[in-house]
Structure formats: C-alpha cells, structure tokens
Scaffold this active site. Sequence first.
Site, PDB file in Angstrom:
ATOM      1  N   SER A 124     -22.687  49.759   4.718  1.00 14.08           N
ATOM      2  CA  SER A 124     -22.633  50.304   6.075  1.00 14.08           C
ATOM      3  C   SER A 124     -21.421  49.832   6.874  1.00 14.08           C
ATOM      4  O   SER A 124     -20.996  48.677   6.763  1.00 14.08           O
ATOM      5  CB  SER A 124     -23.908  49.852   6.808  1.00 14.08           C
ATOM      6  N   GLU A 126     -21.620  49.050   9.771  1.00 17.96           N
ATOM      7  CA  GLU A 126     -22.133  47.976  10.625  1.00 17.96           C
ATOM      8  C   GLU A 126     -21.610  46.611  10.136  1.00 17.96           C
ATOM      9  O   GLU A 126     -21.544  45.660  10.917  1.00 17.96           O
ATOM     10  CB  GLU A 126     -23.667  48.030  10.621  1.00 17.96           C
ATOM     11  N   TYR A 148     -29.099  42.968  10.595  1.00 18.41           N
ATOM     12  CA  TYR A 148     -28.954  44.089   9.659  1.00 18.41           C
ATOM     13  C   TYR A 148     -27.560  44.074   9.020  1.00 18.41           C
ATOM     14  O   TYR A 148     -27.418  44.206   7.797  1.00 18.41           O
ATOM     15  CB  TYR A 148     -29.187  45.412  10.404  1.00 18.41           C
TER      16      TYR A 148
END
Length: 320
Positions: A124, A126, A148
């Site tokens: 990801s 992220e 996460y």
Amino acid sequence: MAPTAFITGITGQDGSYLAELLVERGYDVHGMVRRSSVERFDRIEHLRERLTLHQGDLLDQRSLVDALRASRPAEIYNLAAMSFVAVSWVQPTLTAEFSGVGVTRLLEAMREVCPEAAFYQASSSEMFGKVREVPQTELTPFYPRSPYGVAKAYGHFITVNYRESYELRATSGILFNHESPRRGLEFVTRKIAWHAAAIKLGLIDKLPLGNLEAERDWGYARDYVEAMWLMLQQDVPEDYVIATGVAHSVRDCVEVAFDQAGISIDDHVVADPTLVRPAEVDHLIGDATKARERLGWEPKTDFEALIRLMVDADLKRLSR
Ligand code: NAP
Ligand code: GDD
C-alpha cells in the site's frame, strides 16, 4: 487445462473485481473466506457458482495450508487484510497479525504446498506515509504513519525477503488508493458518494467529515486488479507502484460528488473532530512509470469520472 488462482480477501472490494477478471480469463478461481454468523458474500454473489470457496483465516496456519492443498494454485493473490487505516489505532496488534504476520503465514503455507506458484502481496501507498519524496516510486523510502502502514511495510519486506531467500516468485504491488461502488462505506470516497446520494434523496441531511485537506492519488479498483494480474504474468518477480499520477483533496471529492448529485456543500458538510486521525498522511501521489513501461498498464478512469460513477451507483441503489 485452465490455470488455477487462489485469492485471500475474495469477499472484499478488490477480491471481487479480481475474481471477475480471472473468471473472464478462464481461470479456475478459488477463494478463502472467513466464517461468520451471518454470511456476507454480497460482492461475489453474482459469481458464486463459478468460484470454489475454502474456509480459512490469516490467523490460522492449518487453514492456509489446507486451503492451498485443496486448490493447488499457480497464482496466489494475498488481498486479505484489516484494511481500514482509522481502525488500526483501535486494534493495532490485530492489524499487525492480519496485515503483517499473516503474510508470513501465507508465504510459509505456499513454501510447503506450492513453492512454484506466483505470489502477489497487496502492499500500500500508506507505507510512504510522511512522504520522503514526491511523487513516490518503487525506490522511495517508507515512513508509515499508522499501525496499518507499519503492518503493511512488514508485509512488503517479508515478501521481498522470501523472494530473495527462497527464490519464490513473490511480487509486492504498491497500490495507491483505489475505489469503486463496491468500496466499504467507511472509506472517504464511498462515504461522500453515499451521503451525497442520500442527501439528494432526502434520506439524511448532514455529511460529517474529518480532514478535508488530505490529498490522495485515487484510481478505479477495476483498473487496478488488472495490474495485479499483469504483475504475476512476468517471468521475473519485481515490485511495482500502481497509481494515476494525479492527486486530489477530500474537499475536491466532496465538490465533484455534490455536483453530480445536484446539491450544495455549504448546507450539508459538517466538521467532525473525532474523524481526524492521530497521525495523518497529508499527501500521496504515485509515479507508475515502471508499471507503464514493463507491464503496459495504464489507468483508464480518472478521478472525476470515478466519483461521478460512484454517486450514480449510490443514487440508483438508494432509489430502489
Ligand atoms: P477490503 O474491501 O477491506 O477487503 C478485505 C478482505 O480481507 C475481505 O475479504 C475480508 O474478509 C478479508 N480479511 C480480513 N481479515 C482477514 C483474515 N484475518 N483472514 C482472512 N480474510 C480476512 O479491502 P480492499 O479495498 O479490497 O483491499 C484489498 C487489499 O489491498 C487489502 O490488503 C488492502 O489493505 C490492500 N490495499 C487496498 C488499497 C485500496 O485503496 N483499496 C490500496 C492499497 C492496498 P471479510 O469479508 O470476512 O471481512
Ligand atoms: N475514512 C474517512 N472518513 N476518511 C476521512 C474522513 C472520513 O470521514 N474525513 C477525512 N478523511 C481523510 C482521512 O483522514 C484520509 O486522509 C483520507 O480522507 C482518506 O481516507 P480513507 O478513504 O479512509 O483511505 P486511506 O488513504 O486512509 O486508506 C486507504 O488507502 C490506502 C492506500 O493508500 C485504504 O484503502 C487502505 O487500505 C489503503 O492501503
């Protein structure tokens, strides 16, 4: 004989689009599902007869080994995760187990059962978090800003490590945000699209939001699952960034969605400080040059078209 694919997270947004794509391409598609007291397979209901589903969980090694033994896949797509960033502060260790250590469990199961398979890890953007360079590429260092993001960084590096340690055909796809009418209602684009439709239809009056200035590189999930498949068709496993190369703010998203619904922002959007995150990712924008040059992949749907089609889908759904 039809090639066999195995998908974890097949009941999720990406899992359902990927399953569709693979079925269309003649694959024998197997998926792993979790037991629940109420079965929630809405996203794959239309495909059910063409899929083989196995009970399993990323927390349970036995179930992973048994599911792989039963399906004997040539391609494994690990899409399962606790994927909602905001909740990762509420359940940090569970997030690490699902989205981090769970990757090692699946790689270990693959090593035991089908080491010759090609493996895709759903990494990801992220992971870039507090970004070290703009735009982000496969070489940009990570600085995750949420439990996460930290768990996904672990998942990414264990995938790279198993490729290098055991010569597995393991690939990590670093995907930027991608959305669709099948997106979970808690993610911001779908939340905005749904609320715009519900306000238009007179069902609700307010849209509470957190940080309106956050910027993301948003693409269409249907385009992005194609990139996953392309990555596993390569002879040499490598990692790829998948992105549109264009960033927009949450505010832009509200403007497009409300315009599509034909309503005014000023009357309905309210600031809700409880939705502001403990640490924010302010700005993400990806450079997918490698994917374009090596995979021939390009996004087909731009931000505005994406948000408009999501609002239309929710207007249709809520009007029924
Ligand atoms: P999603 O809609 O939230 O789907 C997540 C899937 O994972 C669901 O099928 C869920 O099953 C399953 N799952 C969760 N925990 C599990 C566990 N312990 N064992 C087995 N299955 C489990 O997510 P998505 O948007 O499709 O994203 C797919 C993957 O890509 C995720 O790994 C996500 O982190 C990653 N990713 C997504 C984006 C994006 O913008 N969408 C961008 C980059 C990376 P249930 O239905 O039973 O809950
Ligand atoms: N969810 C949500 N709800 N986000 C809001 C809200 C709100 O009411 N108001 C503002 N935001 C902001 C968040 O603070 C964040 O900056 C941005 O909107 C996007 O939030 P999400 O849609 O929840 O997505 P995300 O970027 O945190 O995470 C998604 O993309 C990642 C890839 O970068 C998820 O799909 C992750 O699984 C994925 O890895």
